[in-house]
Design a protein around this motif. Structure first.
Motif, short mmCIF file in Angstrom:
data_model
loop_
_atom_site.label_atom_id
_atom_site.label_comp_id
_atom_site.label_asym_id
_atom_site.label_seq_id
_atom_site.Cartn_x
_atom_site.Cartn_y
_atom_site.Cartn_z
N PHE A 89 0.80 -1.22 0.00
CA PHE A 89 0.00 0.00 0.00
C PHE A 89 0.83 1.27 0.00
CE2 PHE A 89 -2.45 -3.38 1.97
CZ PHE A 89 -3.62 -3.33 1.22
N LYS A 90 2.15 1.15 0.19
CA LYS A 90 3.07 2.29 0.26
C LYS A 90 2.63 3.30 1.30
CE LYS A 90 4.61 1.81 -4.48
NZ LYS A 90 4.73 2.42 -5.79
N MET A 91 2.17 2.76 2.45
CA MET A 91 1.72 3.60 3.55
C MET A 91 2.29 3.07 4.85
SD MET A 91 -2.24 4.56 3.13
CE MET A 91 -2.87 3.30 2.07
N LEU A 98 -5.71 4.35 9.57
CA LEU A 98 -6.67 5.45 9.45
C LEU A 98 -7.47 5.37 8.16
CD1 LEU A 98 -4.58 8.50 10.71
CD2 LEU A 98 -6.35 7.25 11.94
N GLN A 99 -6.78 5.08 7.05
CA GLN A 99 -7.46 5.00 5.75
C GLN A 99 -8.41 3.80 5.71
OE1 GLN A 99 -6.58 6.75 2.59
NE2 GLN A 99 -5.55 8.32 3.80
N ALA A 100 -7.98 2.68 6.29
CA ALA A 100 -8.82 1.48 6.28
C ALA A 100 -10.07 1.69 7.14
CB ALA A 100 -8.02 0.29 6.79
N PRO A 106 -9.87 0.37 -1.14
CA PRO A 106 -10.78 -0.66 -1.66
C PRO A 106 -10.31 -2.07 -1.34
CG PRO A 106 -9.67 0.50 -3.45
CD PRO A 106 -9.24 1.14 -2.18
N GLY A 107 -11.25 -2.90 -0.91
CA GLY A 107 -10.94 -4.30 -0.61
C GLY A 107 -10.42 -4.54 0.78
#
Length: 113
Positions: A89-91, A98-100, A106-107
């Protein structure tokens, strides 16, 4: 190094000096990758004369440090963090979480069993 740094950077997300330096290293590595591979092939080819192999070794060692693949570090595209980065995810772990949780990846959803 400033001699490699582009005048206009194509970086998205958080930008600090570490992110800029890593971006520069990636660009320089990409430009010199074919040359490095050719030199490494010459060095490893035992059928060539020893002098040619030694000259290739010398050329390889005199190349700038930014041309080495070990100089590149995975960094978070959002925060520029260099530790705890998920490759897929390059995060960083924190930003991924936080994004999840916000449902922006997505997914990916929270586990429940």
């Amino acid at each position: 190094m400033s001699m490699f740094r582009a005048k206009k950077l194509d970086i998205t997300g958080y930008v600090n000096i570490r992110v800029i330096r890593d971006h520069t290293k990636r660009k320089v590595f990409e430009q010199h990758e074919a040359e490095r591979q050719a030199l490494r092939y010459v060095i490893r080819n035992t059928t060539l004369p020893a002098r040619a192999r030694a000259e290739a070794q010398l050329q390889l060692t005199q190349m700038h440090a930014y041309t080495r693949p070990t100089q590149i570090r995975n960094r978070c595209t959002i925060s520029g963090e260099g530790r705890g980065v998920l490759r897929a995810f390059k995060m960083s772990r924190y930003n991924f979480r936080l994004q999840a949780m916000a449902g922006e990846i997505p997914g990916v959803k929270r586990a429940s069993w």
